[in-house]
Design a protein around this motif. Structure first.
Motif, PDB file in Angstrom:
ATOM      1  N   TYR A 270       0.829  -1.200   0.000  1.00 50.48           N
ATOM      2  CA  TYR A 270       0.000   0.000   0.000  1.00 50.48           C
ATOM      3  C   TYR A 270       0.869   1.257   0.000  1.00 50.48           C
ATOM      4  CZ  TYR A 270      -3.406   3.522   1.376  1.00 50.48           C
ATOM      5  OH  TYR A 270      -4.201   4.631   1.414  1.00 50.48           O
ATOM      6  N   ALA A 271       1.944   1.222   0.800  1.00 49.38           N
ATOM      7  CA  ALA A 271       2.825   2.388   0.903  1.00 49.38           C
ATOM      8  C   ALA A 271       3.418   2.736  -0.463  1.00 49.38           C
ATOM      9  CB  ALA A 271       3.929   2.117   1.927  1.00 49.38           C
ATOM     10  N   VAL A 272       3.876   1.709  -1.199  1.00 45.92           N
ATOM     11  CA  VAL A 272       4.472   1.937  -2.518  1.00 45.92           C
ATOM     12  C   VAL A 272       3.431   2.471  -3.499  1.00 45.92           C
ATOM     13  CG1 VAL A 272       5.550   0.813  -4.511  1.00 45.92           C
ATOM     14  CG2 VAL A 272       6.293   0.209  -2.186  1.00 45.92           C
ATOM     15  N   LEU A 273       2.280   1.781  -3.530  1.00 47.35           N
ATOM     16  CA  LEU A 273       1.205   2.171  -4.448  1.00 47.35           C
ATOM     17  C   LEU A 273       0.749   3.603  -4.153  1.00 47.35           C
ATOM     18  CD1 LEU A 273      -0.192   0.499  -6.625  1.00 47.35           C
ATOM     19  CD2 LEU A 273      -2.074   0.120  -5.042  1.00 47.35           C
ATOM     20  N   SER A 274       0.650   3.892  -2.885  1.00 48.13           N
ATOM     21  CA  SER A 274       0.202   5.206  -2.448  1.00 48.13           C
ATOM     22  C   SER A 274       1.214   6.277  -2.869  1.00 48.13           C
ATOM     23  CB  SER A 274       0.052   5.178  -0.924  1.00 48.13           C
ATOM     24  OG  SER A 274      -0.587   6.336  -0.487  1.00 48.13           O
ATOM     25  N   LEU A 275       2.501   5.954  -2.737  1.00 45.42           N
ATOM     26  CA  LEU A 275       3.552   6.898  -3.095  1.00 45.42           C
ATOM     27  C   LEU A 275       3.519   7.197  -4.592  1.00 45.42           C
ATOM     28  CD1 LEU A 275       6.094   8.406  -1.917  1.00 45.42           C
ATOM     29  CD2 LEU A 275       7.434   6.538  -2.901  1.00 45.42           C
ATOM     30  N   VAL A 276       3.433   6.129  -5.407  1.00 45.69           N
ATOM     31  CA  VAL A 276       3.389   6.298  -6.862  1.00 45.69           C
ATOM     32  C   VAL A 276       2.200   7.186  -7.241  1.00 45.69           C
ATOM     33  CG1 VAL A 276       3.045   5.107  -9.069  1.00 45.69           C
ATOM     34  CG2 VAL A 276       4.571   4.129  -7.331  1.00 45.69           C
ATOM     35  N   THR A 277       1.053   6.897  -6.643  1.00 51.76           N
ATOM     36  CA  THR A 277      -0.151   7.682  -6.908  1.00 51.76           C
ATOM     37  C   THR A 277       0.074   9.149  -6.555  1.00 51.76           C
ATOM     38  OG1 THR A 277      -1.381   5.728  -6.264  1.00 51.76           O
ATOM     39  CG2 THR A 277      -2.633   7.740  -6.505  1.00 51.76           C
ATOM     40  N   ASN A 278       0.665   9.374  -5.398  1.00 52.51           N
ATOM     41  CA  ASN A 278       0.886  10.744  -4.957  1.00 52.51           C
ATOM     42  C   ASN A 278       1.869  11.486  -5.856  1.00 52.51           C
ATOM     43  OD1 ASN A 278      -0.895  10.426  -2.936  1.00 52.51           O
ATOM     44  ND2 ASN A 278       0.630  10.171  -1.316  1.00 52.51           N
ATOM     45  N   VAL A 279       2.934  10.783  -6.280  1.00 55.89           N
ATOM     46  CA  VAL A 279       3.930  11.412  -7.148  1.00 55.89           C
ATOM     47  C   VAL A 279       3.268  11.848  -8.453  1.00 55.89           C
ATOM     48  CG1 VAL A 279       5.954  10.964  -8.573  1.00 55.89           C
ATOM     49  CG2 VAL A 279       5.953  10.273  -6.168  1.00 55.89           C
ATOM     50  N   LEU A 280       2.490  10.931  -9.055  1.00 58.89           N
ATOM     51  CA  LEU A 280       1.823  11.257 -10.318  1.00 58.89           C
ATOM     52  C   LEU A 280       0.834  12.402 -10.139  1.00 58.89           C
ATOM     53  CD1 LEU A 280       1.265   7.767 -11.946  1.00 58.89           C
ATOM     54  CD2 LEU A 280       2.705   9.631 -12.780  1.00 58.89           C
ATOM     55  N   ARG A 281       0.213  12.443  -8.972  1.00 59.04           N
ATOM     56  CA  ARG A 281      -0.770  13.501  -8.730  1.00 59.04           C
ATOM     57  C   ARG A 281      -0.115  14.846  -8.489  1.00 59.04           C
ATOM     58  NH1 ARG A 281      -5.331  12.518  -4.578  1.00 59.04           N
ATOM     59  NH2 ARG A 281      -5.751  14.634  -5.268  1.00 59.04           N
ATOM     60  N   SER A 282       1.091  14.817  -7.914  1.00 58.52           N
ATOM     61  CA  SER A 282       1.713  16.104  -7.594  1.00 58.52           C
ATOM     62  C   SER A 282       2.461  16.699  -8.783  1.00 58.52           C
ATOM     63  CB  SER A 282       2.642  15.952  -6.387  1.00 58.52           C
ATOM     64  OG  SER A 282       3.585  14.944  -6.655  1.00 58.52           O
ATOM     65  N   LEU A 283       2.671  15.875  -9.828  1.00 54.02           N
ATOM     66  CA  LEU A 283       3.346  16.364 -11.026  1.00 54.02           C
ATOM     67  C   LEU A 283       2.413  17.346 -11.753  1.00 54.02           C
ATOM     68  CD1 LEU A 283       6.122  15.194 -11.804  1.00 54.02           C
ATOM     69  CD2 LEU A 283       4.964  13.947 -13.630  1.00 54.02           C
ATOM     70  N   PRO A 284       2.885  18.576 -12.015  1.00 52.51           N
ATOM     71  CA  PRO A 284       2.023  19.506 -12.771  1.00 52.51           C
ATOM     72  C   PRO A 284       1.699  18.899 -14.132  1.00 52.51           C
ATOM     73  CG  PRO A 284       3.896  20.655 -11.827  1.00 52.51           C
ATOM     74  CD  PRO A 284       4.143  19.213 -11.617  1.00 52.51           C
ATOM     75  N   PHE A 285       0.470  19.039 -14.563  1.00 51.28           N
ATOM     76  CA  PHE A 285       0.042  18.356 -15.781  1.00 51.28           C
ATOM     77  C   PHE A 285       0.831  18.825 -16.996  1.00 51.28           C
ATOM     78  CE2 PHE A 285      -2.920  17.740 -19.400  1.00 51.28           C
ATOM     79  CZ  PHE A 285      -2.853  16.370 -19.413  1.00 51.28           C
ATOM     80  N   ILE A 286       1.175  20.095 -16.995  1.00 52.70           N
ATOM     81  CA  ILE A 286       1.895  20.656 -18.147  1.00 52.70           C
ATOM     82  C   ILE A 286       3.263  19.990 -18.302  1.00 52.70           C
ATOM     83  CG2 ILE A 286       2.934  22.607 -16.869  1.00 52.70           C
ATOM     84  CD1 ILE A 286       1.363  23.181 -20.225  1.00 52.70           C
ATOM     85  N   ILE A 287       3.883  19.643 -17.147  1.00 49.66           N
ATOM     86  CA  ILE A 287       5.172  18.930 -17.171  1.00 49.66           C
ATOM     87  C   ILE A 287       4.949  17.511 -17.683  1.00 49.66           C
ATOM     88  CG2 ILE A 287       7.142  18.160 -15.785  1.00 49.66           C
ATOM     89  CD1 ILE A 287       7.016  21.090 -15.537  1.00 49.66           C
ATOM     90  N   LEU A 288       3.911  16.867 -17.162  1.00 50.88           N
ATOM     91  CA  LEU A 288       3.586  15.498 -17.556  1.00 50.88           C
ATOM     92  C   LEU A 288       3.403  15.406 -19.069  1.00 50.88           C
ATOM     93  CD1 LEU A 288       2.921  12.720 -16.178  1.00 50.88           C
ATOM     94  CD2 LEU A 288       0.527  13.327 -16.493  1.00 50.88           C
ATOM     95  N   LEU A 289       2.730  16.430 -19.629  1.00 54.48           N
ATOM     96  CA  LEU A 289       2.486  16.472 -21.074  1.00 54.48           C
ATOM     97  C   LEU A 289       3.798  16.351 -21.853  1.00 54.48           C
ATOM     98  CD1 LEU A 289      -0.142  19.319 -21.571  1.00 54.48           C
ATOM     99  CD2 LEU A 289      -0.352  16.953 -22.323  1.00 54.48           C
ATOM    100  N   ILE A 290       4.788  17.069 -21.385  1.00 53.83           N
ATOM    101  CA  ILE A 290       6.062  17.097 -22.114  1.00 53.83           C
ATOM    102  C   ILE A 290       6.879  15.839 -21.844  1.00 53.83           C
ATOM    103  CG2 ILE A 290       8.253  18.365 -22.341  1.00 53.83           C
ATOM    104  CD1 ILE A 290       6.365  20.879 -21.507  1.00 53.83           C
ATOM    105  N   VAL A 291       6.938  15.452 -20.565  1.00 49.90           N
ATOM    106  CA  VAL A 291       7.693  14.252 -20.188  1.00 49.90           C
ATOM    107  C   VAL A 291       7.167  13.017 -20.902  1.00 49.90           C
ATOM    108  CG1 VAL A 291       8.252  12.718 -18.237  1.00 49.90           C
ATOM    109  CG2 VAL A 291       8.360  15.186 -17.947  1.00 49.90           C
ATOM    110  N   MET A 292       5.844  13.000 -21.107  1.00 51.87           N
ATOM    111  CA  MET A 292       5.200  11.814 -21.658  1.00 51.87           C
ATOM    112  C   MET A 292       5.421  11.650 -23.167  1.00 51.87           C
ATOM    113  SD  MET A 292       3.184   9.688 -19.777  1.00 51.87           S
ATOM    114  CE  MET A 292       1.823   9.266 -20.864  1.00 51.87           C
ATOM    115  N   ILE A 293       5.915  12.687 -23.843  1.00 52.57           N
ATOM    116  CA  ILE A 293       5.949  12.649 -25.313  1.00 52.57           C
ATOM    117  C   ILE A 293       6.552  11.353 -25.898  1.00 52.57           C
ATOM    118  CG2 ILE A 293       6.965  13.751 -27.390  1.00 52.57           C
ATOM    119  CD1 ILE A 293       6.235  16.458 -26.112  1.00 52.57           C
ATOM    120  N   PRO A 294       7.749  10.907 -25.436  1.00 49.47           N
ATOM    121  CA  PRO A 294       8.305   9.665 -26.004  1.00 49.47           C
ATOM    122  C   PRO A 294       7.405   8.455 -25.787  1.00 49.47           C
ATOM    123  CG  PRO A 294       9.875  10.750 -24.502  1.00 49.47           C
ATOM    124  CD  PRO A 294       8.615  11.513 -24.429  1.00 49.47           C
ATOM    125  N   VAL A 295       6.835   8.363 -24.590  1.00 48.10           N
ATOM    126  CA  VAL A 295       5.943   7.232 -24.288  1.00 48.10           C
ATOM    127  C   VAL A 295       4.714   7.287 -25.190  1.00 48.10           C
ATOM    128  CG1 VAL A 295       4.653   6.068 -22.471  1.00 48.10           C
ATOM    129  CG2 VAL A 295       6.751   7.326 -21.911  1.00 48.10           C
TER     130      VAL A 295
END
Lengths: 335, 221
Positions: free
Chosen positions: B57-82
């Motif tokens: 739960y701790a790991v899953l919760s952390l991953v969820t929180n990290v993804l949630r705290s990432l500003p969406f505009i950054i995610l948009l750019i980081v995600m481009i290769p994927v």
């Protein structure tokens, strides 16, 4: 028969182990209504949940009809749980299902009956608990008593041999409590089900139970047939419960009796003797005077009883007591 | 009317609206498909739950929180290769959906977890006492009982996705947000800006009222 052999239950809280149930031996005979009474935290809820293994024992063995249920695997446990119905203080009905769908749920989960057979059975069950006109309502549209009836119908749907009642009437008003207890008593009689119920009200025990066990701090402190335990409580905890039920305050009573002349007795009548003119006859024959100080005439399940606190005064006092005892009246000298 | 909205090309607006709706619909479907199981998993492995697993739960919760705290505009750019790996392009509606899903799924999963926690523990206990399997507890008791809460979570997520789609316009996803930025902001065409904003507002209102109605429809409490 439900049997506990040295069953012990402790919970880990932080680094410590908190004992909920001290090693306990208990026999609950088939076909009876067995009451467990105790204050909150006494361990009665744990004991009840051990019977269908909603709580796992820390050690010890529990047998139901000779079968060691502590040894069951997951599939075996699921099959066993279908033979044990359970009803709850807060009913625990699914708010998203109608009355009929709630009652049908255990049968749907079991997956053994056809849709039509389930529908038939649900109708019979709703008829039995008097809710046939409410089949398509949602729980939120029902009164507390009706919700508990749905709970009872749902618990009975898989034809269990045992019904566990977790404070089934504690959230209900007195009138509704009476009706639900009546229904439980009928079910016990007509279907021969073993009922195990937990409560903190002695009145519930008095009205429907055959046997009672009194719990305090994880220990069964007193156990026996209800008339015996109710009329002649031995343990301090039991006495407090009885006094609560009778709305008596023993200390207050003793203060009040300070003015009273003679010997103060508690007379207990059971069964036939309750309605016989015994007291009058003894008093007439021995010439003692008596004052009625407190009393109650009622029933313990079906057994009529009377318990009177009286003051006797006169020369033939001892003879009067002998006569009463000879007539099967239990005499306890209070002062 | 013509002078007031002289810069507005209604054909462009229609195309952009359609793109927004496609992005919203596509990303919402995948978000729910991924977020619902994730939310159930978060719930079940959480503290004092059916399958309490502290470490997991701790790991899953952390991953969820990290993804949630990432500003969406950054995610948009980081995600481009994927995104290119998954859809073959980082542009247009198809290119926008992967980052939208990754951005919204953790958010939705948390909302689902909260909705499941609202289900009375007594109901789970009663279902266990009936002899239900874990699967039956999840599908016959937990999810149906949490349905109003989950529908509310879908509504909130859909509305969040609307604002995310507008942001996705920045990286060439198209849609109303793209129109607002390219014409309304960069070319000072205030009328285009106003029209797109009004359309987005109508869309949000619509989503909210449909969502509210569904929640009420399925609430039996």
């Amino acid at each position: 028969m439900i049997e506990f052999f040295e069953v012990h239950k402790a919970y880990p809280v932080g680094t410590e182990q908190i004992t909920a149930l001290q090693p306990c031996n208990l026999q609950i005979p088939s076909g009876q209504i067995f009451g467990l009474i105790g204050h909150s935290g006494a361990g009665k809820s744990t004991l009840l949940r051990l019977i269908n293994r909603l709580e796992e024992p820390s050690s010890g063995r529990i047998e139901v009809a000779g079968q060691d249920i502590t040894a069951l695997d997951a599939a075996g446990l699921r099959a066993f749980r279908r033979q044990v119905g359970m009803i709850f203080q807060h009913f625990n009905l699914l708010s998203s299902r109608t009355v009929a769908q709630n009652v049908a749920m255990p049968l749907q989960l079991a997956g053994e009956l056809s849709r039509a057979a389930i529908k038939d059975k649900v109708q019979q069950l709703l008829l039995r608990v008097g809710l046939q006109d409410h089949a398509d309502k949602y729980p939120a549209q029902l009164s507390g008593g009706q919700k508990q009836r749905v709970g009872i119908a749902r618990a009975l749907s898989t034809d269990p041999r045992i019904l566990l009642c977790d404070e089934a009437t504690s959230a209900l008003d007195p009138q509704t409590t009476g009706q639900v207890l009546q229904l439980l008593s009928e079910i016990n009689r007509e279907l021969g089900l073993t009922l195990v119920l937990i409560t903190h009200e002695m009145d519930v025990i008095r009205r429907i139970c055959d046997q009672v066990a009194v719990m305090d701090a994880g220990v069964i402190v007193e156990q026996g047939p209800v008339p015996q335990v109710f009329l002649h409580p031995q343990h301090a905890t039991t006495r407090r419960f009885v006094q609560e039920a009778e709305q008596l305050d023993e200390n207050q009573l003793h203060q009040d009796f300070a003015q009273v002349q003679g010997r103060i007795l508690r007379l207990t009548f059971q069964g036939e003797t309750t309605y016989q003119p015994l007291l009058g006859r003894v008093v007439r024959e021995t010439g003692v005077d008596f004052t009625l100080l407190a009393g109650r005439i009622d029933r313990i399940r079906d057994l009529p009883y009377g318990q009177l606190t009286v003051a006797f005064d006169g020369a033939e006092l001892d003879l009067a007591l002998q006569r009463l005892q000879a007539a099967d009246v239990h005499v306890e000298v209070l002062r | 009317m013509d002078t007031l909205l002289s810069n507005v090309d209604w054909y462009d607006i229609a195309v952009a609206s359609l793109e927004t709706l496609l992005m919203l619909g596509g990303s919402l479907i995948f978000t729910v498909l991924l977020g619902l199981p994730l939310g159930v998993l978060l719930f079940l492995t959480g503290p004092r739950q059916l399958f309490a697993q502290k470490g997991f739960y701790a790991v899953l919760s952390l991953v969820t929180n990290v993804l949630r705290s990432l500003p969406f505009i950054i995610l948009l750019i980081v995600m481009i290769p994927v995104t290119v790996m998954i859809t073959g392009t980082s542009l247009g509606v198809a290119g926008a959906i992967p980052p939208l899903v990754v951005g919204a799924t953790p958010f939705f999963a948390r909302l689902v977890e909260t909705a499941l926690r609202e289900v009375d523990r007594g109901i789970i206990e009663a279902t266990q006492a009936m002899g239900a399997t874990t699967k039956q507890i999840i599908f016959n008791a937990l999810l149906p009982e949490a349905r109003p809460g989950i529908l509310a979570a879908v509504t909130v997520t859909a509305i969040t996705l609307v604002s995310y789609t507008a942001m996705a316009g920045v990286v060439g996803a198209g849609g109303l947000g793209d129109l607002a930025i390219r014409y309304g902001y960069q070319r000072f065409q205030t009328d285009v800006m106003v029209v797109t904003v009004v359309l987005l507002l109508v869309l949000v209102q619509l989503l909210q009222s449909v969502g509210d109605r569904l929640v009420v429809h399925y609430s039996r409490k």
